[in-house]
Design a protein around this motif. Structure first.
Motif, PDB file in Angstrom:
ATOM      1  N   GLN A   1       1.423  -1.451  -0.183  1.00  0.00           N
ATOM      2  CA  GLN A   1       0.136   0.141   0.086  1.00  0.00           C
ATOM      3  C   GLN A   1       0.876   0.998   0.059  1.00  0.00           C
TER       4      GLN A   1
ATOM      5  N   SER B   1       4.569   0.680  16.253  1.00  0.00           N
ATOM      6  CA  SER B   1       2.722   0.706  16.415  1.00  0.00           C
ATOM      7  C   SER B   1       2.112   0.380  17.707  1.00  0.00           C
TER       8      SER B   1
ATOM      9  N   GLU C   1      -0.824  -1.293  16.420  1.00  0.00           N
ATOM     10  CA  GLU C   1      -2.222  -1.663  15.621  1.00  0.00           C
ATOM     11  C   GLU C   1      -1.018  -3.239  15.578  1.00  0.00           C
TER      12      GLU C   1
ATOM     13  N   GLN D   1       1.008  -4.610  12.047  1.00  0.00           N
ATOM     14  CA  GLN D   1       1.033  -3.808  11.303  1.00  0.00           C
ATOM     15  C   GLN D   1       2.589  -4.004  10.144  1.00  0.00           C
TER      16      GLN D   1
ATOM     17  N   SER E   1       5.033   3.410   7.919  1.00  0.00           N
ATOM     18  CA  SER E   1       3.501   2.633   8.275  1.00  0.00           C
ATOM     19  C   SER E   1       2.264   3.745   7.696  1.00  0.00           C
TER      20      SER E   1
ATOM     21  N   SER F   1      -1.935   3.701   7.055  1.00  0.00           N
ATOM     22  CA  SER F   1      -3.359   3.852   6.900  1.00  0.00           C
ATOM     23  C   SER F   1      -3.830   2.268   6.432  1.00  0.00           C
ATOM     24  N   SER F   2      -4.761   1.748   6.801  1.00  0.00           N
ATOM     25  CA  SER F   2      -5.300   0.171   6.084  1.00  0.00           C
ATOM     26  C   SER F   2      -6.104   1.055   5.017  1.00  0.00           C
ATOM     27  N   ASP F   3      -6.653   2.095   4.576  1.00  0.00           N
ATOM     28  CA  ASP F   3      -6.038   2.244   2.847  1.00  0.00           C
ATOM     29  C   ASP F   3      -5.373   2.175   2.343  1.00  0.00           C
TER      30      ASP F   3
END
Length: 531
Positions: free
Chosen positions: A407, A432, A434, A437, A454, A456-458
């Motif tokens: 991503q 992180s 999360e 990740q 790092s 974001s999920s999108d």
């Protein structure tokens, strides 16, 4: 080509060097931004192309634009660029003292590439005598290793209120018995007055070292200046040996933060219209802003430096750059309501990139337990699942980075891309919050293997500690192409990229063809061809 020279010790007393040293030439200016850095770079490349082993040197620089040496220490970015011009690796001896402003009153003092103290002006001036043998030893080591050292001054040598604290201008010239070229910026106006006034305010032994004047940034017919040259030489005894034209330096890294400008400021009527709008936050203590220069040079890209909510607009990408004062500049974003603008931009599906301090701001929380900036903690913008803890030890290293995150760069999958060179300079570590990740980059350095980054999920919010990624054309173009595709527009072709090396060759040709290099050779004691 080496010479014995007279030196001063820490108390200003004379001493003779024990061994012959390389020859020297010093470039000073009547003010900051007179063009000293550019002239030194041009001379370094000219001497290197002529077959001399040459090195740049600046005893003290003040800039938040820093570079990392091969052994993981920190120097001014300008000296790193000049080392490229000289075709040699940059070392801390080329910039033994670097001041990195942290506030209006304090700076971090980096000595021989390592943080030493954080001090205000009064405290720092009181420590200059401690630094004097450090800067002279660095210069002497360079002169022992190179045929020629081109020395850069700082600001003006005629700051008579600060003369007693000088470790970068005329005291260095006296130490090395260096002939001095004094550069004046005609674009600012009053160039003859500034050259004459600077000369007049110096001590007699200092005036004797000024061997020539140089006029910089001239537009027009140089013959119009001839009467002024004659009168100036009549009053000072110093000839003017060059009129340098105004130059477009967009392909050469800037010394300090870029003068806040957009691509349209280059005035190219043939440039394609902008299809992408990039807003870079104009942080008060911005660091390494020169890494955005390649973005500014991209056709079809408009780069704006935004300092308030009213000018935020509707960008396609928001960049939060590096900073020397993460907590202070995060507070500044909030004072200007720019935090709300960034969050609203993100909520509307906008892309955000944070670099170094910008990465830290995009996280959830920043903790400063050791008072690196100020004891305490602050909530971040909450766009990345990160918590940053400041540490007393600064991380400075050069790395080879490989994209590993699918991503990365707002959806552009570059996992098959070639590794690229980058560097890190930061005082914190981010972890992180999360589980699981994935990082964005795999890093290799002299310190071993590690990871960075790092998102974001999108994939629309990206953060990295790496400086220099945007200078890597495949990554930069992939990022811009992906942003254009999301917008439904086509990015213009970039054309043939101009390398920094080619740009330095052109710079040397223009500058040195407009200088009397025979006169330069004579004042240095060099003998040989100037072609």
């Amino acid at each position: 080509m080496r010479q014995d020279t007279h030196h001063e010790d820490a108390h200003g007393n004379g001493r003779e060097s024990a061994a012959p040293l390389g020859l020297v030439l010093m470039v000073q200016g009547t003010s900051s931004h007179a063009g000293k850095t550019t002239v030194v770079a041009a001379l370094c490349r000219w001497f290197a192309n002529a077959g001399y082993r040459v090195a740049p040197y600046k005893a003290q620089n003040m800039s938040n634009n820093a570079a990392v040496t091969a052994d993981g220490r920190e120097v001014g970015r300008a000296q790193a660029m000049q080392a490229v011009a000289a075709r040699v690796p940059v070392t801390v001896d080329m910039n033994p003292v670097l001041l990195k402003p942290q506030s209006d009153r304090t700076s971090q003092v980096v000595v021989l590439g390592e943080p030493w103290i954080t001090a205000d002006a009064v405290d720092y001036y009181g420590r200059k005598q401690h630094l004097w043998p450090i800067v002279t030893d660095a210069l002497d080591r360079l002169r022992a290793a190179f045929d020629v050292v081109v020395i850069e001054g700082a600001g003006s040598p005629a700051e008579i209120n600060l003369a007693q604290y000088d470790i970068v201008n005329m005291r260095v010239a006296r130490h090395a018995n260096a002939p001095v070229l004094l550069v004046g910026d005609i674009e600012r106006g009053g160039v003859f007055a500034s050259l004459y006034g600077t000369h007049a305010l110096l001590q007699p032994e200092e005036r004797a070292l000024i061997k020539a004047f140089v006029i910089n940034k001239f537009r027009g017919d140089p013959s119009l200046l001839d009467p002024g040259f004659a009168m100036l030489e009549e009053r000072t005894g110093v000839p003017t040996i060059g009129v340098l034209p105004w130059l477009d330096l967009r392909d050469i890294p800037e010394e300090d933060a870029l003068e806040w400008r957009s691509a349209t400021d280059h005035g190219n009527p043939d440039a394609p219209p902008a299809v992408l709008d990039i807003a870079v936050m104009r942080l008060p203590r911005v660091a390494n802003l020169d890494e955005f220069q390649p973005l500014i040079n991209e056709p079809g890209v408009r780069v704006r430096f935004v300092g308030d909510a009213d000018s935020f607009g509707a960008p396609d990408l928001v960049i939060v750059p590096g900073t020397k004062s993460t907590l202070g500049d995060l507070a500044w974003l909030r004072e200007r309501s720019l935090d709300a603008c960034i969050l609203a931009h993100r909520a509307e599906g906008g892309a955000v990139l944070g670099i170094c301090g910008g990465l830290q701001m995009l996280g959830e929380r920043i903790v400063d337990e050791h008072g690196v900036e100020q004891v305490g903690e602050a909530e971040g913008l909450g766009l990345l699942p990160l918590v940053t803890h400041f540490e007393a030890r600064k991380i400075t290293r050069r790395v080879k980075a490989q994209v590993i995150g699918a991503q990365t760069l707002f959806g552009a999958d570059l996992r098959a891309a070639a590794p690229f060179d980058a560097y890190e300079i930061h005082m914190g570590r981010s972890t992180s919050t999360e589980r699981g990740q994935a990082p964005l980059f795999a890093l290799e350095s002299a310190q071993g293997r590690s990871h960075d980054g790092s998102c974001s999920s999108d994939g629309l919010v990206v953060g990295t500690y790496l400086h220099g990624a945007l200078e890597h054309a495949p990554l930069r173009r992939a990022m811009l192409t992906q942003l254009a595709a999301r917008k439904g527009v086509e990015l213009p072709a970039s054309g043939a990229a101009t390398s920094v090396d080619d740009a330095l060759d052109r710079l040397a040709t223009v500058v040195c063809s407009n200088l009397d290099m025979d006169a330069v050779f004579d004042m240095m004691g060099l003998r040989g061809t100037t072609t």
